[in-house]
Design a protein around this motif. Sequence first.
Motif, PDB file in Angstrom:
ATOM      1  N   GLY A 494       0.804  -1.230   0.000  1.00 10.24           N
ATOM      2  CA  GLY A 494       0.000   0.000   0.000  1.00 10.24           C
ATOM      3  C   GLY A 494       0.835   1.276   0.000  1.00 10.24           C
ATOM      4  O   GLY A 494       0.432   2.272   0.599  1.00 10.24           O
ATOM      5  N   VAL A 495       1.960   1.226  -0.675  1.00 10.29           N
ATOM      6  CA  VAL A 495       2.807   2.427  -0.777  1.00 10.29           C
ATOM      7  C   VAL A 495       2.749   2.954  -2.205  1.00 10.29           C
ATOM      8  O   VAL A 495       1.940   2.504  -3.013  1.00 10.29           O
ATOM      9  N   SER A 496       3.593   3.930  -2.534  1.00 11.68           N
ATOM     10  CA  SER A 496       3.539   4.557  -3.865  1.00 11.68           C
ATOM     11  C   SER A 496       4.942   4.767  -4.417  1.00 11.68           C
ATOM     12  O   SER A 496       5.377   5.892  -4.660  1.00 11.68           O
ATOM     13  N   LEU A 497       5.637   3.668  -4.613  1.00 10.94           N
ATOM     14  CA  LEU A 497       6.994   3.757  -5.159  1.00 10.94           C
ATOM     15  C   LEU A 497       6.985   4.195  -6.624  1.00 10.94           C
ATOM     16  O   LEU A 497       7.908   4.884  -7.075  1.00 10.94           O
ATOM     17  N   ILE A 498       5.944   3.804  -7.370  1.00  7.59           N
ATOM     18  CA  ILE A 498       5.844   4.230  -8.774  1.00  7.59           C
ATOM     19  C   ILE A 498       5.745   5.758  -8.839  1.00  7.59           C
ATOM     20  O   ILE A 498       6.450   6.406  -9.619  1.00  7.59           O
ATOM     21  N   ASP A 499       4.874   6.350  -8.003  1.00 10.40           N
ATOM     22  CA  ASP A 499       4.761   7.816  -7.966  1.00 10.40           C
ATOM     23  C   ASP A 499       6.079   8.447  -7.553  1.00 10.40           C
ATOM     24  O   ASP A 499       6.476   9.495  -8.079  1.00 10.40           O
ATOM     25  N   THR A 500       6.755   7.820  -6.606  1.00 10.50           N
ATOM     26  CA  THR A 500       8.045   8.354  -6.141  1.00 10.50           C
ATOM     27  C   THR A 500       9.037   8.427  -7.291  1.00 10.50           C
ATOM     28  O   THR A 500       9.756   9.422  -7.452  1.00 10.50           O
ATOM     29  N   LEU A 501       9.074   7.374  -8.096  1.00  8.81           N
ATOM     30  CA  LEU A 501       9.970   7.373  -9.258  1.00  8.81           C
ATOM     31  C   LEU A 501       9.629   8.495 -10.233  1.00  8.81           C
ATOM     32  O   LEU A 501      10.515   9.167 -10.776  1.00  8.81           O
ATOM     33  N   ILE A 520       6.437  15.101   1.399  1.00  6.04           N
ATOM     34  CA  ILE A 520       6.924  14.110   2.364  1.00  6.04           C
ATOM     35  C   ILE A 520       8.315  14.526   2.819  1.00  6.04           C
ATOM     36  O   ILE A 520       8.979  15.369   2.198  1.00  6.04           O
ATOM     37  N   HIS A 521       8.765  13.935   3.915  1.00  5.17           N
ATOM     38  CA  HIS A 521      10.087  14.263   4.450  1.00  5.17           C
ATOM     39  C   HIS A 521      11.172  13.741   3.523  1.00  5.17           C
ATOM     40  O   HIS A 521      11.020  12.699   2.864  1.00  5.17           O
ATOM     41  N   ARG A 522      12.283  14.471   3.479  1.00  6.80           N
ATOM     42  CA  ARG A 522      13.398  14.085   2.597  1.00  6.80           C
ATOM     43  C   ARG A 522      13.901  12.672   2.933  1.00  6.80           C
ATOM     44  O   ARG A 522      14.188  11.884   2.023  1.00  6.80           O
ATOM     45  N   ASN A 523      13.964  12.334   4.201  1.00 10.91           N
ATOM     46  CA  ASN A 523      14.460  11.005   4.596  1.00 10.91           C
ATOM     47  C   ASN A 523      13.506   9.907   4.132  1.00 10.91           C
ATOM     48  O   ASN A 523      13.935   8.812   3.747  1.00 10.91           O
ATOM     49  N   THR A 524      12.192  10.206   4.171  1.00  5.89           N
ATOM     50  CA  THR A 524      11.209   9.242   3.677  1.00  5.89           C
ATOM     51  C   THR A 524      11.414   8.990   2.186  1.00  5.89           C
ATOM     52  O   THR A 524      11.345   7.845   1.709  1.00  5.89           O
ATOM     53  N   PHE A 525      11.651  10.082   1.453  1.00  7.01           N
ATOM     54  CA  PHE A 525      11.879   9.950   0.008  1.00  7.01           C
ATOM     55  C   PHE A 525      13.130   9.115  -0.254  1.00  7.01           C
ATOM     56  O   PHE A 525      13.136   8.247  -1.132  1.00  7.01           O
ATOM     57  N   ILE A 526      14.218   9.373   0.495  1.00 11.94           N
ATOM     58  CA  ILE A 526      15.469   8.620   0.305  1.00 11.94           C
ATOM     59  C   ILE A 526      15.245   7.143   0.602  1.00 11.94           C
ATOM     60  O   ILE A 526      15.737   6.257  -0.118  1.00 11.94           O
ATOM     61  N   TYR A 527      14.439   6.857   1.665  1.00 13.69           N
ATOM     62  CA  TYR A 527      14.141   5.456   1.999  1.00 13.69           C
ATOM     63  C   TYR A 527      13.434   4.764   0.827  1.00 13.69           C
ATOM     64  O   TYR A 527      13.756   3.614   0.493  1.00 13.69           O
ATOM     65  N   ARG A 528      12.490   5.480   0.231  1.00 11.73           N
ATOM     66  CA  ARG A 528      11.757   4.883  -0.890  1.00 11.73           C
ATOM     67  C   ARG A 528      12.673   4.624  -2.087  1.00 11.73           C
ATOM     68  O   ARG A 528      12.572   3.573  -2.737  1.00 11.73           O
TER      69      ARG A 528
END
Length: 562
Positions: A494-501, A520-528
Amino acid sequence: MLTVRELLKIKAIDGIKIVAGEKGLDNEISIVNIIENPDVFDWLTSNELLLSTGYIFKDSEELQNRVIRELAEINCAGLCIKMKRYFDRLPKNMIDLANKYGLPLLELPFEYTLSRVIAIINEKTNADYDALNRRSLDLHNDLFRIALEGGGLEQISAELSDTIRNPVVILDRDWNLLHYTDRKDNGTPLAQFLHLAKNRPAFPLAFTDTIPKYISDIKKSIKRMYCANGLEIKCHIMPIAVTDYVYGYIVVLQTVRGLEEFDYVALEHAATILALDRIKAREITAVKLRIRQDFFDDLLTGKITSAETLQSLSDLHGLKVDYSYYCIVVHIEPDATYEDMVHRRYELEHTAKKCADLIYGMSGKAAGELTCYYKNNQIIVLIGRNENKPPVPISEAKSFAQELYGLLAGKINNTTFRIGIGREYPSIYSLHKSFSDAHETIRLMLRFKDTKAVSHFDDYGVYHLLDTNMKIPDMESFFLQTLGAVRDYDQEHGVSLIDTLEYYFAHQQNVSAAAKAMFIHRNTFIYRIDKIKELLHTDLKNAEELLQIQLALKIFRLLNKG
């Protein structure tokens, strides 16, 4: 013609008496009508004698006063109220106003029915209609002859003005000026209070908005007061209409004299003849438009292959064969729905013409010579530049198209616009490619339900390439091989890695900017991103891999928007 004074002497309705407005005793009565509805004011004409029980205004002094004022302004013959139904005596305010305006105010004894009074008066007035009908027929023949001989708006307007001895203004359905006729004996020339530029609004919106939308159903003129520069001018507005379709309006400005019964008849005849004139003008315009459309259709589909033919036709329609061109397509979608398809076509054609006129008004801001035409629900805009000039930057073409959108959206209500821009080509022989680009851009905007109103072909270039060159099974296979693992992880967790890309690439792989855009937080983005690298077994640095991933993202959107 029967007058109010003579009406009082009719033995068959003995007992009718005048209580106010004796100055109007010599008012002529052409017809008798009943007033039991406040909306009737737009339906009345001069010389009508109005009968009423008083029901509609029995409880409202404001409406009582309005009735007297409106009837006096329309030059009605008088108002006769049946007593003992709702009034034992007529209100003093009505009597005072009737005296002020010279409108005969009559009392009808209770024992008479309104229908009986109408029958008695009509019997007395019928003889006068023969003479009126003869004058009416003569006027109709004169106006019809003018139309047959090609006199057009100018002569019809002049004939009507001479007949009713007042200035006349003829407007199109959008209240833009077509023609006007002023008079030498007009003490307040039209130029003092009207904007008399052809094809521009003559009256302000505050005035035209008071005209009811159902005016074509009324079949006769309505009265309105026009106030400007300290003047208060009585106007009579007559629709130029056939069935429900309004071609325009005749406005008579009562600045020389009041209108009489025959003047209203003249207005109706003029409206009929002008409707025929407008239909003829419209058909001529339609033929010219079809010829123009046929040329552009052939040009924009690449059917004209002869250099000599292209040269002669381009000269005829204002194009330059030695210019480079790019194409803009404006897609029009009315928000309203129409049960009648013919009515929808007429309305859409009318909207498209207005849009084309507005776009031509902006031609000075285009980066070249602008030509446009409309067909169905599209406006095709061609912008040409001398071949020695550098190509128009995409940002400049989009900026101009955005201005067009702002103008159209601001001027045309209840309509959605989408604008597609094609690439610029160095020769008019390739203009059909730019049109194809713009048309394809509109198609993809509609397919993706893009919220942007303006797009360039290059905004969708990759989608076009994929959509037209790959079959759906092949696209699905490519996506699964490239990003299938990421999609599966999204669905499972239930996450959104495609959107992140997508945000990652949209912001040139700038982590901080992409995280901010996603809120979203920068660290969250880096984790993804790290999770994506793990799933794809890549460090997202190899150029070949990055290209495949971006293509897979485009395919993902195509498959999910198809």
